[in-house]
Design a protein around this motif. Structure first.
Motif, mmCIF file in Angstrom:
data_model
loop_
_atom_site.group_PDB
_atom_site.id
_atom_site.type_symbol
_atom_site.label_atom_id
_atom_site.label_comp_id
_atom_site.label_asym_id
_atom_site.label_seq_id
_atom_site.Cartn_x
_atom_site.Cartn_y
_atom_site.Cartn_z
ATOM 1 N N GLU A 160 0.482 5.311 -8.564
ATOM 2 C CA GLU A 160 1.316 4.692 -8.981
ATOM 3 C C GLU A 160 1.005 3.596 -10.568
ATOM 4 O OE1 GLU A 160 3.441 0.747 -6.953
ATOM 5 O OE2 GLU A 160 1.398 -0.279 -7.338
ATOM 6 N N GLU A 161 1.442 4.419 -11.313
ATOM 7 C CA GLU A 161 1.481 3.946 -13.432
ATOM 8 C C GLU A 161 1.924 3.119 -13.189
ATOM 9 O OE1 GLU A 161 0.183 7.331 -15.551
ATOM 10 O OE2 GLU A 161 -0.525 8.475 -13.312
ATOM 11 N N VAL A 201 0.544 -0.954 0.098
ATOM 12 C CA VAL A 201 0.295 0.098 -0.409
ATOM 13 C C VAL A 201 1.551 1.169 -0.211
ATOM 14 C CG1 VAL A 201 -1.949 1.550 1.539
ATOM 15 C CG2 VAL A 201 -2.064 -1.002 1.487
ATOM 16 N N HIS A 202 0.536 2.316 -1.135
ATOM 17 C CA HIS A 202 1.378 3.439 -0.207
ATOM 18 C C HIS A 202 0.870 5.087 -0.514
ATOM 19 C CE1 HIS A 202 4.241 0.459 -3.056
ATOM 20 N NE2 HIS A 202 2.975 1.039 -4.322
ATOM 21 N N VAL A 222 8.500 -3.966 -15.549
ATOM 22 C CA VAL A 222 7.091 -3.418 -15.240
ATOM 23 C C VAL A 222 7.813 -1.820 -15.371
ATOM 24 C CG1 VAL A 222 5.599 -2.778 -13.713
ATOM 25 C CG2 VAL A 222 5.712 -5.026 -14.382
ATOM 26 N N PHE A 223 7.405 -0.871 -16.106
ATOM 27 C CA PHE A 223 8.327 0.644 -15.694
ATOM 28 C C PHE A 223 6.740 0.936 -15.159
ATOM 29 C CE2 PHE A 223 7.093 4.923 -17.225
ATOM 30 C CZ PHE A 223 7.954 5.188 -16.886
ATOM 31 N N GLU A 224 7.120 1.765 -13.766
ATOM 32 C CA GLU A 224 6.721 2.654 -12.972
ATOM 33 C C GLU A 224 7.063 4.118 -12.526
ATOM 34 O OE1 GLU A 224 6.047 0.197 -8.966
ATOM 35 O OE2 GLU A 224 7.510 1.666 -8.587
ATOM 36 N N VAL A 225 5.525 4.609 -12.235
ATOM 37 C CA VAL A 225 6.263 6.029 -11.398
ATOM 38 C C VAL A 225 5.126 6.134 -10.501
ATOM 39 C CG1 VAL A 225 5.395 8.166 -12.474
ATOM 40 C CG2 VAL A 225 6.477 6.712 -14.282
ATOM 41 N N ARG A 226 6.417 6.246 -9.469
ATOM 42 C CA ARG A 226 4.411 7.494 -8.089
ATOM 43 C C ARG A 226 5.744 8.676 -7.963
ATOM 44 N NH1 ARG A 226 6.616 2.376 -3.957
ATOM 45 N NH2 ARG A 226 6.098 0.869 -4.605
ATOM 46 N N TYR A 227 3.874 9.348 -7.595
ATOM 47 C CA TYR A 227 4.470 9.923 -7.684
ATOM 48 C C TYR A 227 2.966 10.791 -6.850
ATOM 49 C CZ TYR A 227 0.307 10.380 -10.923
ATOM 50 O OH TYR A 227 -0.507 9.603 -12.126
ATOM 51 N N THR A 262 -4.388 1.963 -2.425
ATOM 52 C CA THR A 262 -4.414 0.542 -2.876
ATOM 53 C C THR A 262 -4.008 -1.236 -2.674
ATOM 54 O OG1 THR A 262 -5.933 1.941 -4.792
ATOM 55 C CG2 THR A 262 -5.266 -0.173 -5.372
ATOM 56 N N LYS A 263 -3.874 -1.642 -2.861
ATOM 57 C CA LYS A 263 -3.583 -2.704 -1.885
ATOM 58 C C LYS A 263 -3.480 -3.302 -3.067
ATOM 59 C CE LYS A 263 -5.446 -2.915 2.793
ATOM 60 N NZ LYS A 263 -6.899 -3.823 3.634
#
Length: 117
Positions: A63-64, A58-59, A106-111, A93-94
């Motif tokens: 997250e995309e 959980v962040h 996997v390409f991931e972006v968190r913001y 989101t769990k």
């Protein structure tokens, strides 16, 4: 401020072990912007990677994610996701843990959005 990076092959970036205790899970942070809370990265998991040791994630940020190679199964809902596919998850989101028999990238972006901060 995020640095400018010209086109770079994904095999030329530096992969390091991802946080947690998961053999076979590595990441390459591409251009972190700590001032704005933006972290784009590539997650790479070897065939057989299992993130159960990290538990459900959980962040506090958006997250995309875009699976561009391979596949993995999210163990909570028991669903397998195969490249190419993507997800957009709001804060809280769990998801996970997950397992990949084939391996995946996997390409991931968190913001953080300003109204979320």
């Amino acid at each position: 401020m995020k640095p400018e990076i010209e086109f770079t092959g994904i095999e030329d970036v530096t992969y390091v072990p991802a946080p947690g205790n998961v053999p076979g899970l590595t990441m390459a942070i591409l251009a972190e912007d700590p001032e704005h809370g933006v972290v784009p990265r590539i997650l790479k998991c070897a065939p057989g990677t299992d993130t159960s040791a990290n538990g459900v994630q959980v962040h506090d940020s958006w997250e995309e994610v875009f699976i561009f190679e391979g596949s993995f199964t999210d163990l909570e809902p028991g669903r397998t996701f195969t490249a190419p596919c993507c997800a957009v998850r709001p804060p809280g989101t769990k998801h996970g843990p997950w397992k990949s028999g084939t391996g995946a990238r996997v390409f991931e972006v968190r913001y953080l959005r300003r109204e979320d901060a």
